[in-house]
Write a protein that holds these residues in place. Structure first.
Motif, mmCIF file in Angstrom:
data_model
loop_
_atom_site.group_PDB
_atom_site.id
_atom_site.type_symbol
_atom_site.label_atom_id
_atom_site.label_comp_id
_atom_site.label_asym_id
_atom_site.label_seq_id
_atom_site.Cartn_x
_atom_site.Cartn_y
_atom_site.Cartn_z
ATOM 1 N N TRP A 1 0.820 -1.218 0.000
ATOM 2 C CA TRP A 1 0.000 0.000 0.000
ATOM 3 C C TRP A 1 0.851 1.265 0.000
ATOM 4 O O TRP A 1 0.399 2.308 -0.466
ATOM 5 C CB TRP A 1 -0.921 0.005 1.227
ATOM 6 C CG TRP A 1 -2.136 -0.854 1.071
ATOM 7 C CD1 TRP A 1 -2.228 -2.185 1.304
ATOM 8 C CD2 TRP A 1 -3.424 -0.432 0.637
ATOM 9 N NE1 TRP A 1 -3.488 -2.639 1.034
ATOM 10 C CE2 TRP A 1 -4.253 -1.578 0.630
ATOM 11 C CE3 TRP A 1 -3.973 0.783 0.256
ATOM 12 C CZ2 TRP A 1 -5.588 -1.523 0.253
ATOM 13 C CZ3 TRP A 1 -5.309 0.838 -0.107
ATOM 14 C CH2 TRP A 1 -6.104 -0.304 -0.110
ATOM 15 N N MET B 1 -0.880 -8.593 1.412
ATOM 16 C CA MET B 1 -0.834 -7.129 1.393
ATOM 17 C C MET B 1 0.181 -6.639 2.413
ATOM 18 O O MET B 1 0.176 -7.080 3.565
ATOM 19 C CB MET B 1 -2.215 -6.536 1.694
ATOM 20 C CG MET B 1 -3.199 -6.633 0.538
ATOM 21 S SD MET B 1 -4.731 -5.734 0.904
ATOM 22 C CE MET B 1 -5.466 -5.691 -0.743
ATOM 23 N N LEU C 1 -0.853 -2.850 5.143
ATOM 24 C CA LEU C 1 -2.313 -2.779 5.068
ATOM 25 C C LEU C 1 -2.816 -1.708 6.034
ATOM 26 O O LEU C 1 -2.499 -1.738 7.224
ATOM 27 C CB LEU C 1 -2.926 -4.137 5.420
ATOM 28 C CG LEU C 1 -4.453 -4.223 5.397
ATOM 29 C CD1 LEU C 1 -4.964 -4.044 3.969
ATOM 30 C CD2 LEU C 1 -4.918 -5.559 5.951
ATOM 31 N N VAL D 1 -6.134 7.925 -0.312
ATOM 32 C CA VAL D 1 -4.700 7.825 -0.035
ATOM 33 C C VAL D 1 -4.042 9.162 -0.381
ATOM 34 O O VAL D 1 -4.214 9.661 -1.501
ATOM 35 C CB VAL D 1 -4.057 6.684 -0.850
ATOM 36 C CG1 VAL D 1 -2.593 6.518 -0.463
ATOM 37 C CG2 VAL D 1 -4.816 5.383 -0.633
#
Length: 619
Positions: free
Chosen positions: A254, A272, A275, A322
């Protein structure tokens, strides 16, 4: 730089120096250089007559100036500069002639040419203009219609096939003849370029466009050609679009992923990295990650996370904003609730899946399940008779707000001014009353007091009354009695220690408005600030004495309040004093403006005198 400064006069050959030594620094034929007004002047010297005087060969063309810094340049140095300039100019001209020959060769020579712009530079070989024009012309040349059943593999990147071809019938435009799709009526373009020097592009009449290239050097017959690719399909596939199955990534970070608008990924949640806190799935759950949009060079993008599962408890959808550069991104997360989710109370839900659990989650008691009625175990309606009494009593001890309407039938009305008595032993409740009420507190000897509400009464120290307006009286029934009288008309409040007037200013409440008397500043200067102690509590304070203010201006005080109506208290009229303060400030402002005008005039005269003095000194 040379010593001293220069004075140069426009259209004059005279040079006047200050603190200069011309006889040492200059001789006829030398040059003076000086930057004036951002322009560099080079001035040849004709004669040197003294340390501070010289003449130029020609008149100075720049603006008249004094105090200019300067530098002397000997004639020998100037000759060297001139020779170097001639050498550099010759070199530049030689380069231009070489470049002209290169361009002449480029436009006139057939085939490939070799170019070397200047000696020492590496030579470059490539096609000349004539060859490039021939190649461009052939690639865009219309070659006519294709045969009825052509084999497109045989149309290679050679002179006989490079160009554009038309296919007007669908019978031969089939996959067996290496067309990109069946019944592909359209346009074939063959280019001598691209991978291994050969590319084909085919545009179908439906609008579909396909491209393919050689996979090895042209064999002279039929290729070898790669597969036809729809234009743009690979880019879409890279974004996860147009695929029947999105490949599952082995890792998704991420903090480091590149965000492209419209991009889609599939990854197992345990793979992931970084995360965001707030996104939660059981291990083994595959999730689709959709980049809804990206901006600010990829430092701000919106993400939607959808699980690849049908299990209700694990089917959770998240929307994520984000923000930030790679490695330092911040995440704002919102969960999207569906019809199978239990919405928490914090998110506007009930926190339960049944009526009972929902009531429990919302903190509702058992009254929420009871019917409205008059019997025990029911919820009372607004008109329920049980609400018209205090537990069915005619009196009692109560805390909180009480609305009391005196009733002769209940024995609550007594001789005025002491009408209704209510005993309490906690905080003072708020009463809404009809006629008058008295609140009496008991808590031991000497701690009783009565708060009375009466209308139309004025009570002085002797207990006399008149019809001046409603009044609030506080008394302990012994020696302490204070009152607040609400005066009819002005709306003021008179107390035992003076009066309070509202600071209204509305013209509708005033008669005969006119300009205030002159002399506001004089009156203000006559006021004497005093310090004193208040008699009721001994507190030290600062202010004014009303009797002294009355001597300055009777409008500074007014009579109101006090325990003796024949000798009322003198009160300060703040508005009258403020009005004089405003007038005083305005008068001082006018004086200030006048003085500023005089100062400005004096400064102007001083500047003119200074300019004349400077001119006298300069001359």
């Amino acid at each position: 730089m040379s010593a001293g400064t220069l004075k140069l006069t426009n259209n004059s050959t005279a040079v006047v120096g200050t603190s200069t030594v011309f006889t040492t620094d200059l001789k006829p034929g030398d040059f003076i250089t000086a930057t004036i007004g951002g322009v560099l002047y080079t001035l040849p010297v004709d004669t040197v007559t003294s340390n501070t005087a010289a003449t130029l060969v020609s008149a100075f063309t720049g603006p008249t100036t004094t105090g200019a810094a300067w530098a002397a340049v000997p004639r020998k140095t100037m000759n060297q500069v001139t020779a170097e300039l001639v050498a550099q100019s010759t070199e530049a001209l030689r380069g231009l002639l070489t470049e002209k020959g290169v361009w002449t060769n480029f436009y006139t020579a057939p085939g490939d040419i070799t170019v070397q712009l200047t000696p020492g530079m590496p030579a470059v070989t490539g096609p000349g203009w004539q060859k490039m024009a021939s190649l461009v012309g052939s690639s865009q040349q219309w070659r006519g219609a294709l045969p009825a059943t052509p084999n497109l593999n045989s149309y290679g990147p050679v002179q006989n096939f490079v160009g554009s071809w038309g296919m007007g019938t669908s019978a031969g435009a089939q996959l067996v003849n290496n067309f990109p799709e069946a019944n592909a009526v359209g346009l074939l373009e063959v280019f001598a370029g691209g991978q291994f020097g050969g590319t084909q592009r085919y545009t179908v009449r439906s609008g579909n466009v396909y491209v393919r290239s050689l996979t090895a050097s042209w064999n002279g017959t039929d290729g070898p050609w790669g597969d036809w690719q729809p234009v743009g399909k690979k880019t879409l596939n890279d974004l996860g679009l147009g695929l029947s199955a999105i490949p599952t990534l082995s890792s998704f970070d991420w903090q480091q992923v590149d965000a492209l608008s419209g991009q889609m990924y599939r990854v197992a949640v345990e793979n992931m990295v970084n995360l965001p806190s707030g996104i939660s799935y059981t291990t083994g759950t595959g999730v689709f990650v959709l980049i809804n949009g990206s901006s600010s060079g990829g430092t701000r993008f919106s993400v939607e996370v959808i699980p690849d599962t049908a299990t209700d408890s694990n089917y959770k959808i998240y929307k994520v904003l984000v923000v930030g550069a790679k490695g330092s991104r911040n995440f704002s997360i919102r969960q999207v609730f569906t019809n199978t989710d239990t919405v928490p109370v914090a998110n506007g839900g009930t926190g339960g899946t049944t009526q009972a659990s929902a009531r429990n989650g919302l903190g509702l008691g058992n009254s929420s399940t009871r019917n409205v009625g008059t019997a025990a175990g029911t919820v009372a309606a607004g008109d329920d008779a049980r609400l018209n009494s205090l537990e069915g009593k005619s009196g009692g001890t109560m805390l909180g707000q009480i609305v009391n309407t005196p009733s002769t039938a209940q024995g609550e009305t007594k001789t005025a001014p002491y009408n209704t008595f209510i005993q309490y032993s906690a905080a003072l409740p708020l009463f809404t009353h009809v006629a008058s009420s008295t609140i009496q507190k008991t808590g031991g000897v000497g701690s009783q007091f009565t708060l009375g509400f009466s209308f139309g009464g004025y009570i002085g120290s002797a207990g006399t009354a008149d019809a001046s307006g409603p009044m609030l009286v506080s008394s302990d029934g012994q020696v302490y009695t204070k009152y607040w009288n609400f005066v009819n008309g002005s709306g003021g409040i008179n107390t035992a220690n003076g009066g309070i007037l509202p600071t209204v200013c509305d013209i509708r409440l005033k008669d005969n408005p006119r300009d205030a008397q002159a002399g506001g500043l004089t009156r203000i200067l006559s006021i004497k600030p005093r310090e004193f102690n208040w008699k009721w509590d001994g507190r030290h304070d600062r202010g004014f004495i009303a009797q002294e203010l009355e001597k300055v201006d009777p409008l500074y005080v007014f009579e109101a309040g006090g325990e003796d109506p024949d000798e009322p208290i003198l009160n300060l009229s703040h508005i009258a004093i403020i009005s004089d303060l405003v007038a005083a400030v305005q008068g001082l402002h006018e004086q200030n403006v006048t003085q500023l005008d005089e100062i400005t005039s004096l400064r102007q005269e001083l500047d003119e005198l200074k300019e004349k003095v400077d001119q006298l000194i300069a001359n």
